[in-house]
Every structure is written in C-alpha cells, then in structure tokens.
Design a protein around this motif. Structure first.
Motif, mmCIF file in Angstrom:
data_model
loop_
_atom_site.group_PDB
_atom_site.id
_atom_site.type_symbol
_atom_site.label_atom_id
_atom_site.label_comp_id
_atom_site.label_asym_id
_atom_site.label_seq_id
_atom_site.Cartn_x
_atom_site.Cartn_y
_atom_site.Cartn_z
ATOM 1 N N PRO A 1 12.295 -3.448 -11.878
ATOM 2 C CA PRO A 1 13.571 -4.045 -12.637
ATOM 3 C C PRO A 1 14.106 -2.580 -13.082
ATOM 4 O O PRO A 1 13.497 -2.245 -13.766
ATOM 5 N N ILE A 2 15.582 -3.265 -12.707
ATOM 6 C CA ILE A 2 16.261 -1.851 -12.750
ATOM 7 C C ILE A 2 16.130 -1.201 -15.208
ATOM 8 O O ILE A 2 16.257 -0.352 -15.102
ATOM 9 N N LYS A 3 16.243 -2.310 -15.406
ATOM 10 C CA LYS A 3 15.843 -2.021 -17.211
ATOM 11 C C LYS A 3 15.247 -1.147 -16.998
ATOM 12 O O LYS A 3 14.869 -0.409 -18.266
ATOM 13 N N MET A 4 13.322 -1.035 -16.799
ATOM 14 C CA MET A 4 12.151 -0.755 -16.530
ATOM 15 C C MET A 4 12.663 0.990 -16.560
ATOM 16 O O MET A 4 12.275 2.143 -17.297
ATOM 17 N N PHE A 5 13.223 1.313 -15.292
ATOM 18 C CA PHE A 5 13.347 2.741 -15.219
ATOM 19 C C PHE A 5 14.690 2.483 -15.862
ATOM 20 O O PHE A 5 14.980 4.691 -16.246
ATOM 21 N N GLU A 6 15.713 1.898 -16.392
ATOM 22 C CA GLU A 6 16.740 2.866 -17.830
ATOM 23 C C GLU A 6 16.073 3.488 -18.819
ATOM 24 O O GLU A 6 16.126 4.421 -18.961
ATOM 25 N N TYR A 7 15.123 2.384 -20.081
ATOM 26 C CA TYR A 7 13.898 3.202 -20.541
ATOM 27 C C TYR A 7 13.547 4.692 -19.666
ATOM 28 O O TYR A 7 13.393 5.403 -21.577
ATOM 29 N N MET A 8 13.070 4.904 -18.949
ATOM 30 C CA MET A 8 12.591 5.750 -18.880
ATOM 31 C C MET A 8 13.860 6.982 -18.894
ATOM 32 O O MET A 8 13.488 7.574 -19.107
ATOM 33 N N ALA A 9 14.394 6.529 -18.069
ATOM 34 C CA ALA A 9 16.220 7.981 -18.235
ATOM 35 C C ALA A 9 16.350 8.088 -19.712
ATOM 36 O O ALA A 9 16.699 9.529 -19.334
ATOM 37 N N ALA A 10 16.657 7.094 -20.168
ATOM 38 C CA ALA A 10 16.757 7.837 -21.732
ATOM 39 C C ALA A 10 15.430 8.431 -22.608
ATOM 40 O O ALA A 10 15.392 8.220 -23.827
ATOM 41 N N GLY A 11 14.364 7.959 -21.972
ATOM 42 C CA GLY A 11 13.349 8.744 -23.072
ATOM 43 C C GLY A 11 12.773 7.967 -23.958
ATOM 44 O O GLY A 11 12.280 7.855 -24.915
ATOM 45 N N LEU A 12 12.676 5.855 -23.718
ATOM 46 C CA LEU A 12 12.490 5.100 -24.700
ATOM 47 C C LEU A 12 11.646 4.498 -23.709
ATOM 48 O O LEU A 12 10.943 4.188 -22.720
ATOM 49 N N PRO A 13 9.805 4.791 -24.885
ATOM 50 C CA PRO A 13 9.346 3.537 -24.193
ATOM 51 C C PRO A 13 9.336 2.571 -24.908
ATOM 52 O O PRO A 13 11.179 1.522 -24.675
ATOM 53 N N PHE A 14 8.652 1.723 -23.124
ATOM 54 C CA PHE A 14 9.032 -0.148 -23.684
ATOM 55 C C PHE A 14 7.600 -0.643 -23.209
ATOM 56 O O PHE A 14 5.974 -0.491 -23.012
ATOM 57 N N ILE A 15 7.869 -2.160 -23.805
ATOM 58 C CA ILE A 15 6.773 -3.020 -23.521
ATOM 59 C C ILE A 15 7.302 -4.046 -22.269
ATOM 60 O O ILE A 15 8.112 -3.937 -22.359
ATOM 61 N N ALA A 16 6.683 -4.416 -21.426
ATOM 62 C CA ALA A 16 6.872 -5.152 -19.903
ATOM 63 C C ALA A 16 5.819 -5.859 -19.681
ATOM 64 O O ALA A 16 4.457 -5.832 -20.171
ATOM 65 N N SER A 17 5.977 -6.464 -18.962
ATOM 66 C CA SER A 17 5.113 -7.644 -18.447
ATOM 67 C C SER A 17 3.761 -7.222 -17.698
ATOM 68 O O SER A 17 4.475 -5.923 -16.952
ATOM 69 N N ASP A 18 2.823 -7.723 -17.617
ATOM 70 C CA ASP A 18 1.871 -6.985 -16.883
ATOM 71 C C ASP A 18 1.500 -7.593 -15.610
ATOM 72 O O ASP A 18 0.436 -7.919 -15.116
ATOM 73 N N PHE A 19 2.340 -7.661 -14.351
ATOM 74 C CA PHE A 19 2.147 -8.438 -13.377
ATOM 75 C C PHE A 19 1.592 -6.704 -12.689
ATOM 76 O O PHE A 19 2.272 -5.380 -12.905
ATOM 77 N N PRO A 20 0.935 -6.905 -11.925
ATOM 78 C CA PRO A 20 0.205 -5.322 -11.358
ATOM 79 C C PRO A 20 0.802 -4.510 -10.273
ATOM 80 O O PRO A 20 0.459 -3.190 -11.286
ATOM 81 N N LEU A 21 2.566 -4.817 -10.187
ATOM 82 C CA LEU A 21 2.766 -3.505 -10.047
ATOM 83 C C LEU A 21 3.629 -2.819 -10.533
ATOM 84 O O LEU A 21 3.301 -1.914 -11.429
ATOM 85 N N TRP A 22 4.203 -3.741 -11.772
ATOM 86 C CA TRP A 22 4.951 -2.818 -13.105
ATOM 87 C C TRP A 22 3.213 -1.928 -13.874
ATOM 88 O O TRP A 22 3.272 -0.797 -14.358
ATOM 89 N N GLU A 23 2.461 -2.838 -13.894
ATOM 90 C CA GLU A 23 1.047 -1.989 -14.545
ATOM 91 C C GLU A 23 0.778 -0.301 -13.838
ATOM 92 O O GLU A 23 0.377 0.664 -14.585
#
Length: 362
Positions: free
Chosen positions: A273-295
């Motif tokens: 999801p682009i949202k996850m990488f947008e948070y990273m780019a903004a320097g924002l920590p985030f809480i995400a679903s524990d799907f193996p690829l995301w983990e």
C-alpha cells in the motif's frame, strides 16, 4: 523500426490526476520528451505538459462498465497515438481493438483483479468465485494479445506468469518531492493518529474507530467515504473529507502516528500500500496489519508496529505506545524516511518505466 513519440494513457475508473497514472507515469514520460495524453473522467486541460482529454463522467458502476468505457476508448482512439497504456480491466476488449489497429498496447494492472473480485460486496457472495474464474480466463486470453502488462507488485507479476509475454513491475512508491518530511519534535505535537485514503470496512474503518475508544488521542480520518456516518465526528474521531496533497502533508506534520489497518482481504495480503510508504517518507511511524510481507518490511527496519488487524485491543495498545513514547516514535519515523530515500521511492521506478518505453519497438 520507428521512434515512439505519442503516448496515450486512458482510464474509465480513475481520475485524470490519479497519483500513479498522472503524477508518476505520465509526468515522468513527458519529462523524458514524449507527447503524452490522458483520457479520463472530467474536463479538458493541460497539466505539467500532459494533455488531458476529459470524457465527462459515469453515473454508476454499470454505466461505467458498459457505456463509459466505450466512450473513453473512442476518444483515445481518435488521438491516433503510437502507444496506448490503459488502467482498468473493463478496457481489455478495447485494448484488443487497438492492438488489431497496429498500436502498441499495455495493460497496467494496479490490483490482482481475480483476487479482488472475491471480496467485491456488490457481487453476491455465491457468485464471486465463478465471476473471478471467468474474469481470469478472459483476462488471460486478452493479455496474450497485448504487448506487455505493467503491474504494481511482484505478487501481481506472479499471477500473470505464463499468461502473457512481457511483465514489468513498476512499484507505486511515493515521489520524494511530493511528501514533506517534517522535523517538528513529536513531544511538541498533539496526540493525533491519522489515516488519509479511501475509507471503508475492508480498509479498517471499524477497527480504527473501535480501537480509538480506549486511547487518549484524536483520530483524524481523511478521504472518500461512501456513508455519512463520519461527517459530524464520532467521539474522538474527526472526519475531514478528502484532502489535497498540501493538506495531507500538513496532516502528517501534526500527527504522531499513521494507521494502515487493512483487513486480510484476498487482494490486500500481498499488496504494497502506497499509504505505508507515504508515512515513511513523511517520517511518521505507523501501525500496520501483520501480513507477512508487511512485517518483513516494517519490523525488520523498525519503522512501525504490525498487529492483528482484527484485534482492536492490539491496535489500541500499539497506538498508546507510540503516543506515550514520542522519542521512540520519532526514531522509527526517521528510520522509515531513510528507507524510502534509499529504496522505496519513485525515482527508482521512473528509471524502470523509461527503460521499458525505450525498448518498445513500433
């Protein structure tokens, strides 16, 4: 062999200024010197050198599938371009028509559509498997006739293996100049969690709302929503409606954490999801679903926290941790920013896109 000069991207489902279609692919191609057109909903305009041919709009899903798609195709065909790059499954038959006219034709599959169909609420659950199989059978026949399939993740690429001749992975990573990195100390920020994007059940709407009942913070939700339940706010939840990019950047700059709690739908588990990488780019920590690829991405790089997306207590606990430990949250955010700068950004993908177009022969 002649040189490619004129390119048309066309879509019946997306907005003309869609981030992937316009901001990334078309603007990158225009900067490389191509004459670029977008045929999509809306009005005629020229943005960043890209000519947009507006097609009006469709009233509903059925009209879009059976009438609007043909309208979009006719306008695209009239432009007589060298390459046609389309972005929606309902346009597959028109891609075939363009191919028979001798054009170079590319299908950009943003999603794993057969898997996506399995979670479509507007299709009766009894028929979803058969509709998914029938669509995949037709898709396989169609893409064999096209020049290439562009996909947004390696998982989608795997689904096309053996079904088409050329597959190119162009990730939907953020543009570094599009997302603002905010340096304001987290302890100086309000206790705000945020999410900006499409809002519905599968994208974690209920989980986010329920989890915030036990957290001393405000949840700001921004984006399209198909109900009116959020418009006046619920408790600690503030719904802003859809925001533009400047407003989204401002939201990221005042929040302490972002949320990307997608439920384990068939099309989400292997998504990026682009949202996850947008948070990273903004320097924002985030809480995400524990799907193996995301983990693998999140926890190996310590830039966020992964939780069971159906466990509201786990989401609440993770929120409280980041809110109560702003220094730790900011450290995670900085690690995410470093990761995006090195790897998960559009600059890398732009090079792949331009190389792919450079090697197309007409």
């Amino acid at each position: 062999m002649s040189e490619i000069k004129k390119i048309c991207h066309f879509t019946s489902a997306h907005e003309a200024l869609d981030d992937r279609i316009f901001l990334k692919e078309c603007v990158s191609l225009r900067k490389a010197g191509y004459d670029v057109y977008i045929v999509a909903k809306g009005d005629d305009s020229i943005r960043d050198g890209v000519t947009i041919k507006g097609c009006g709009s469709s009233k509903n899903k059925l009209q879009r599938l059976f009438f609007f798609a043909k309208h979009v195709y006719k306008i695209a065909k009239s432009l007589d371009c060298d390459v046609y790059h389309f972005h929606d499954p309902e346009l597959l038959p028109y891609g075939i028509k363009l191919k028979k006219l001798g054009k170079k034709v590319i299908f950009d599959s943003h999603e794993d559509v057969p898997a996506q169909i399995l979670d479509k609420e507007w299709i009766p659950s009894l028929f979803r498997k058969i509709v998914s199989k029938l669509y995949k059978k037709y898709e396989s026949k169609a893409v064999r006739m096209l020049d290439a399939v562009v996909v947004s993740t390696p998982h989608i690429a795997e689904q096309f293996e053996g079904r088409t001749g050329k597959i190119v992975v162009i990730h939907n990573y953020p543009k570094l100049d599009d997302i603002v990195f905010h340096e304001k100390k987290f302890e100086q920020r309000e206790r705000i969690a945020c999410y900006a994007g499409g809002i519905n059940e599968l994208r974690g709407e209920k989980v986010m709302l329920d989890s915030m009942k036990n957290v001393d913070a405000t949840l700001i939700l921004a984006g399209d929503h198909d109900k009116s339940t959020l418009e006046n706010g619920i408790g600690k939840v503030l719904y802003t409606g859809k925001l533009n990019r400047k407003e989204v950047n401002e939201l990221y700059g005042k929040a302490r954490l972002g949320l990307v709690i997608l439920l384990p739908a068939h099309n989400y588990v292997e998504s990026l999801p682009i949202k996850m990488f947008e948070y990273m780019a903004a320097g924002l920590p985030f809480i995400a679903s524990d799907f193996p690829l995301w983990e693998k991405i999140v926890e190996e790089n310590n830039c966020g926290i992964c939780v069971n997306p159906r466990d509201t207590n786990a989401v609440s606990e993770a929120c409280r941790f980041l809110l109560d430990n702003p220094e730790k949250g900011q450290e995670m955010g900085c690690k995410g920013r470093e990761l995006v700068m090195k790897k998960y950004n559009w600059n890398v993908e732009e090079e792949k896109l331009l190389e792919f177009y450079k090697n197309l022969e007409i």
